[in-house]
Design an enzyme around this catalytic site. Sequence first.
Site, PDB file in Angstrom:
ATOM      1  N   ASP A 156      10.230 -50.949  88.912  1.00 25.63           N
ATOM      2  CA  ASP A 156      10.997 -50.005  88.599  1.00 25.63           C
ATOM      3  C   ASP A 156      10.992 -49.504  87.239  1.00 25.63           C
ATOM      4  OD1 ASP A 156      12.504 -47.581  88.523  1.00 25.63           O
ATOM      5  OD2 ASP A 156      13.396 -48.124  90.557  1.00 25.63           O
ATOM      6  N   TYR A 192       3.151 -28.116  80.256  1.00 30.77           N
ATOM      7  CA  TYR A 192       4.158 -27.598  79.545  1.00 30.77           C
ATOM      8  C   TYR A 192       5.213 -28.610  78.834  1.00 30.77           C
ATOM      9  CZ  TYR A 192       5.938 -29.498  84.124  1.00 30.77           C
ATOM     10  OH  TYR A 192       6.255 -30.462  85.014  1.00 30.77           O
ATOM     11  N   PRO A 216      -2.473 -32.917  81.679  1.00 26.73           N
ATOM     12  CA  PRO A 216      -3.502 -32.421  82.438  1.00 26.73           C
ATOM     13  C   PRO A 216      -2.719 -30.970  83.261  1.00 26.73           C
ATOM     14  CG  PRO A 216      -2.552 -34.800  83.256  1.00 26.73           C
ATOM     15  CD  PRO A 216      -1.657 -34.202  82.000  1.00 26.73           C
ATOM     16  N   GLY A 217      -3.862 -30.163  83.758  1.00 20.77           N
ATOM     17  CA  GLY A 217      -3.293 -29.049  84.268  1.00 20.77           C
ATOM     18  C   GLY A 217      -3.333 -29.696  85.731  1.00 20.77           C
TER      19      GLY A 217
HETATM   20  C1  HXC Z   1      17.061 -30.351  94.075  1.00 17.27           C
HETATM   21  C2  HXC Z   1      16.557 -32.647  94.162  1.00 17.27           C
HETATM   22  C3  HXC Z   1      15.294 -32.394  94.784  1.00 17.27           C
HETATM   23  C4  HXC Z   1      14.991 -30.941  94.979  1.00 17.27           C
HETATM   24  C5  HXC Z   1      15.764 -34.547  94.880  1.00 17.27           C
HETATM   25  N1  HXC Z   1      16.816 -33.861  94.253  1.00 17.27           N
HETATM   26  N2  HXC Z   1      14.811 -33.549  95.266  1.00 17.27           N
HETATM   27  N3  HXC Z   1      17.459 -31.450  93.856  1.00 17.27           N
HETATM   28  N4  HXC Z   1      15.701 -29.936  94.554  1.00 17.27           N
HETATM   29  N5  HXC Z   1      13.743 -30.670  95.218  1.00 17.27           N
HETATM   30  C6  HXC Z   1      17.924 -34.582  93.843  1.00 17.27           C
HETATM   31  C7  HXC Z   1      18.646 -35.357  94.989  1.00 17.27           C
HETATM   32  O1  HXC Z   1      19.436 -34.541  95.869  1.00 17.27           O
HETATM   33  C8  HXC Z   1      19.485 -36.357  94.248  1.00 17.27           C
HETATM   34  O2  HXC Z   1      20.721 -35.844  93.735  1.00 17.27           O
HETATM   35  C9  HXC Z   1      18.437 -36.640  92.957  1.00 17.27           C
HETATM   36  O3  HXC Z   1      17.657 -35.605  92.817  1.00 17.27           O
HETATM   37  C10 HXC Z   1      17.745 -37.915  93.184  1.00 17.27           C
HETATM   38  O4  HXC Z   1      17.170 -37.753  94.621  1.00 17.27           O
HETATM   39  P1  HXC Z   1      16.739 -39.128  95.281  1.00 17.27           P
HETATM   40  O5  HXC Z   1      15.806 -38.870  96.437  1.00 17.27           O
HETATM   41  O6  HXC Z   1      18.097 -40.046  95.475  1.00 17.27           O
HETATM   42  O7  HXC Z   1      15.841 -39.990  94.219  1.00 17.27           O
HETATM   43  P2  HXC Z   1      14.689 -41.007  94.297  1.00 17.27           P
HETATM   44  O8  HXC Z   1      14.703 -41.674  95.343  1.00 17.27           O
HETATM   45  O9  HXC Z   1      14.878 -41.833  93.050  1.00 17.27           O
HETATM   46  O10 HXC Z   1      13.301 -40.034  93.928  1.00 17.27           O
HETATM   47  C11 HXC Z   1      13.107 -39.437  92.827  1.00 17.27           C
HETATM   48  C12 HXC Z   1      12.535 -37.976  93.089  1.00 17.27           C
HETATM   49  C13 HXC Z   1      11.189 -38.098  93.975  1.00 17.27           C
HETATM   50  C14 HXC Z   1      11.847 -37.663  91.534  1.00 17.27           C
HETATM   51  C15 HXC Z   1      13.439 -37.203  93.474  1.00 17.27           C
HETATM   52  O11 HXC Z   1      10.743 -36.821  94.370  1.00 17.27           O
HETATM   53  C16 HXC Z   1      10.167 -39.023  93.785  1.00 17.27           C
HETATM   54  O12 HXC Z   1      10.244 -40.334  94.169  1.00 17.27           O
HETATM   55  N6  HXC Z   1       9.144 -38.762  93.040  1.00 17.27           N
HETATM   56  C17 HXC Z   1       7.968 -39.697  92.683  1.00 17.27           C
HETATM   57  C18 HXC Z   1       6.539 -39.031  92.766  1.00 17.27           C
HETATM   58  C19 HXC Z   1       6.410 -37.564  92.072  1.00 17.27           C
HETATM   59  O13 HXC Z   1       7.632 -36.779  92.027  1.00 17.27           O
HETATM   60  N7  HXC Z   1       5.344 -37.072  91.975  1.00 17.27           N
HETATM   61  C20 HXC Z   1       4.803 -35.738  91.481  1.00 17.27           C
HETATM   62  C21 HXC Z   1       4.440 -35.952  89.819  1.00 17.27           C
HETATM   63  S1  HXC Z   1       3.703 -34.541  89.542  1.00 17.27           S
HETATM   64  P3  HXC Z   1      21.918 -36.046  94.538  1.00 17.27           P
HETATM   65  O14 HXC Z   1      23.040 -35.475  93.396  1.00 17.27           O
HETATM   66  O15 HXC Z   1      22.052 -35.248  95.652  1.00 17.27           O
HETATM   67  O16 HXC Z   1      22.227 -37.431  94.784  1.00 17.27           O
HETATM   68  C22 HXC Z   1       4.310 -34.206  87.846  1.00 17.27           C
HETATM   69  C23 HXC Z   1       3.621 -32.750  87.191  1.00 17.27           C
HETATM   70  C24 HXC Z   1       2.854 -31.965  88.108  1.00 17.27           C
HETATM   71  O17 HXC Z   1       4.889 -34.626  87.618  1.00 17.27           O
HETATM   72  C25 HXC Z   1       2.233 -30.657  87.464  1.00 17.27           C
HETATM   73  C26 HXC Z   1       1.491 -29.994  88.516  1.00 17.27           C
HETATM   74  C27 HXC Z   1       0.723 -28.832  87.920  1.00 17.27           C
HETATM   75  P1  NAP Z   2       1.915 -39.384  92.393  1.00 17.91           P
HETATM   76  O1  NAP Z   2       0.785 -39.706  93.074  1.00 17.91           O
HETATM   77  O2  NAP Z   2       3.294 -38.844  92.824  1.00 17.91           O
HETATM   78  O3  NAP Z   2       2.153 -40.369  91.088  1.00 17.91           O
HETATM   79  C1  NAP Z   2       3.690 -40.874  90.784  1.00 17.91           C
HETATM   80  C2  NAP Z   2       3.361 -42.383  90.763  1.00 17.91           C
HETATM   81  O4  NAP Z   2       4.620 -42.644  90.029  1.00 17.91           O
HETATM   82  C3  NAP Z   2       3.604 -42.737  92.269  1.00 17.91           C
HETATM   83  O5  NAP Z   2       2.684 -44.050  92.275  1.00 17.91           O
HETATM   84  C4  NAP Z   2       5.026 -43.582  92.160  1.00 17.91           C
HETATM   85  O6  NAP Z   2       5.019 -44.669  93.017  1.00 17.91           O
HETATM   86  C5  NAP Z   2       5.180 -43.817  90.657  1.00 17.91           C
HETATM   87  N1  NAP Z   2       6.735 -43.905  90.429  1.00 17.91           N
HETATM   88  C6  NAP Z   2       7.635 -43.042  90.675  1.00 17.91           C
HETATM   89  N2  NAP Z   2       8.923 -43.327  90.196  1.00 17.91           N
HETATM   90  C7  NAP Z   2       8.637 -44.675  89.848  1.00 17.91           C
HETATM   91  C8  NAP Z   2       9.507 -45.902  89.156  1.00 17.91           C
HETATM   92  N3  NAP Z   2      10.774 -45.332  89.005  1.00 17.91           N
HETATM   93  N4  NAP Z   2       8.775 -46.753  88.439  1.00 17.91           N
HETATM   94  C9  NAP Z   2       7.353 -47.131  88.816  1.00 17.91           C
HETATM   95  N5  NAP Z   2       6.821 -46.313  89.322  1.00 17.91           N
HETATM   96  C10 NAP Z   2       7.255 -44.897  89.748  1.00 17.91           C
HETATM   97  O7  NAP Z   2       1.778 -38.056  91.392  1.00 17.91           O
HETATM   98  P2  NAP Z   2       0.388 -37.868  90.363  1.00 17.91           P
HETATM   99  O8  NAP Z   2       0.146 -36.260  90.659  1.00 17.91           O
HETATM  100  O9  NAP Z   2      -0.604 -38.950  90.513  1.00 17.91           O
HETATM  101  O10 NAP Z   2       1.047 -37.711  88.966  1.00 17.91           O
HETATM  102  C11 NAP Z   2       0.669 -38.829  88.068  1.00 17.91           C
HETATM  103  C12 NAP Z   2       0.962 -38.358  86.763  1.00 17.91           C
HETATM  104  O11 NAP Z   2       0.273 -37.287  86.477  1.00 17.91           O
HETATM  105  C13 NAP Z   2       2.418 -37.801  86.338  1.00 17.91           C
HETATM  106  O12 NAP Z   2       2.802 -38.707  85.146  1.00 17.91           O
HETATM  107  C14 NAP Z   2       2.542 -36.457  86.367  1.00 17.91           C
HETATM  108  O13 NAP Z   2       3.364 -35.869  85.874  1.00 17.91           O
HETATM  109  C15 NAP Z   2       1.213 -36.168  85.802  1.00 17.91           C
HETATM  110  N6  NAP Z   2       0.660 -34.844  86.275  1.00 17.91           N
HETATM  111  C16 NAP Z   2      -0.066 -34.642  87.475  1.00 17.91           C
HETATM  112  C17 NAP Z   2      -0.433 -33.573  87.642  1.00 17.91           C
HETATM  113  C18 NAP Z   2      -1.218 -33.343  88.930  1.00 17.91           C
HETATM  114  O14 NAP Z   2      -1.396 -32.103  89.126  1.00 17.91           O
HETATM  115  N7  NAP Z   2      -1.300 -34.099  89.956  1.00 17.91           N
HETATM  116  C19 NAP Z   2      -0.478 -32.469  86.612  1.00 17.91           C
HETATM  117  C20 NAP Z   2       0.150 -32.677  85.493  1.00 17.91           C
HETATM  118  C21 NAP Z   2       0.634 -33.973  85.306  1.00 17.91           C
HETATM  119  P3  NAP Z   2       6.297 -45.245  93.618  1.00 17.91           P
HETATM  120  O15 NAP Z   2       6.769 -43.961  94.646  1.00 17.91           O
HETATM  121  O16 NAP Z   2       5.963 -46.286  94.553  1.00 17.91           O
HETATM  122  O17 NAP Z   2       7.199 -45.918  92.661  1.00 17.91           O
END
Ligand code: HXC
Ligand code: NAP
Length: 279
Positions: free
Chosen positions: A67, A148, A189-190
């Site tokens: 983590d 962004y 990335p977009g």
């Molecule tokens: C408001 C939210 C929320 C939501 C979670 N929270 N989702 N609040 N709207 N949609 C709040 C919860 O209520 C909680 O607050 C706190 O955030 C933490 O949530 P947990 O679920 O306990 O956290 P955790 O298990 O650590 O999960 C982290 C996470 C989750 C970020 C919330 O989404 C995750 O694990 N994401 C990993 C993968 C990911 O996000 N991939 C996308 C990356 S794409 P409270 O106060 O209620 O406890 C990217 C760029 C994309 O980054 C660009 C595209 C163009």
């Molecule tokens: P994704 O598949 O959700 O990848 C996120 C990865 O991060 C998951 O494998 C997740 O695995 C890991 N992760 C999350 N919390 C972690 C923690 N605390 N410690 C270690 N690992 C953790 O999403 P993605 O689209 O491939 O995104 C990858 C990267 O690209 C991110 O930096 C994102 O911001 C960037 N990005 C994506 C897009 C898009 O359109 N896809 C666009 C712009 C930028 P676990 O849940 O198992 O930890």
Amino acid sequence: MFANDLLKNKRILITGGGTGLGRAMAERFLQLGATVYICGRRLEVVQKTATELSAATGGTIEGFACDVRYPEDVEALIEKLWSSGPLDVLVNNAAGNFLAKTEELSPHAFDAVIGIVLKGSINMTLACGRRWLASQHKGVVLSITTTYADTGSAYVVPSAVAKAGVAALTRSLAIEWGGRGVRFVAIAPGAIRTEGAFSRLLPTPELEKALLDHNPLHRFGTLEEIGNLAAFLVSDHAGYINGEMVYMDGGEMLAGSSSFSMIGRRLPDSAWQIMKPKK
Ligand code: HXC
Ligand code: NAP
């Protein structure tokens, strides 16, 4: 340029390498001869990916639970990897993100995203960087940001502030450590279709269409495109590129980058309710 031995003898760690873009970069690096390590919170996910990519490419890859939010976790993984020799490349790719109205976010919600994206990148970069500097071993840090990172974006504010921090980390350490052999690059990335990103950020066809309409090329990026760009940037061919954040977004940033700012005008209140976490 993409000769099969481009990354031969390079040992590369990709955070969040079990899924999405991280997995795609891992696959491309393996095809180009690198030894790859991937980590994520879910051990079963990284191990499954490692098994699949090893079978598909014949390359050497290992998955670890780590983590990135916790310095002790990071230190333990990096120490373990270094025990069989130094890494050559770190890819800060792990992230968390979701769409939300900022005034409704709890402190924990901010912590969750900033902890993974910004603190996680700092933890990993310092753990590798200190070792590279101490041993005068050359290293490369590639961080994945977003379009962004420089401009900010409404409705993804924790991510926007964290990614801006990662861009600042990249540019600052490029100067501080560049002369001592550690090179820094970033990719902004977009949108690229992944389950993790699209389920949280583009959960409806309307939102996907809005982003496509806004993009000058009217398409999303591909996993192959990010794999190739990442391979080039971490390779020795890119040795004079330092402190640069490369946009790979079809021109989206130039067209007005705050990707999610447009949704406020398009999303009814009922849709915001659907996106809230289920209690
Ligand atoms: C408001 C939210 C929320 C939501 C979670 N929270 N989702 N609040 N709207 N949609 C709040 C919860 O209520 C909680 O607050 C706190 O955030 C933490 O949530 P947990 O679920 O306990 O956290 P955790 O298990 O650590 O999960 C982290 C996470 C989750 C970020 C919330 O989404 C995750 O694990 N994401 C990993 C993968 C990911 O996000 N991939 C996308 C990356 S794409 P409270 O106060 O209620 O406890 C990217 C760029 C994309 O980054 C660009 C595209 C163009
Ligand atoms: P994704 O598949 O959700 O990848 C996120 C990865 O991060 C998951 O494998 C997740 O695995 C890991 N992760 C999350 N919390 C972690 C923690 N605390 N410690 C270690 N690992 C953790 O999403 P993605 O689209 O491939 O995104 C990858 C990267 O690209 C991110 O930096 C994102 O911001 C960037 N990005 C994506 C897009 C898009 O359109 N896809 C666009 C712009 C930028 P676990 O849940 O198992 O930890």
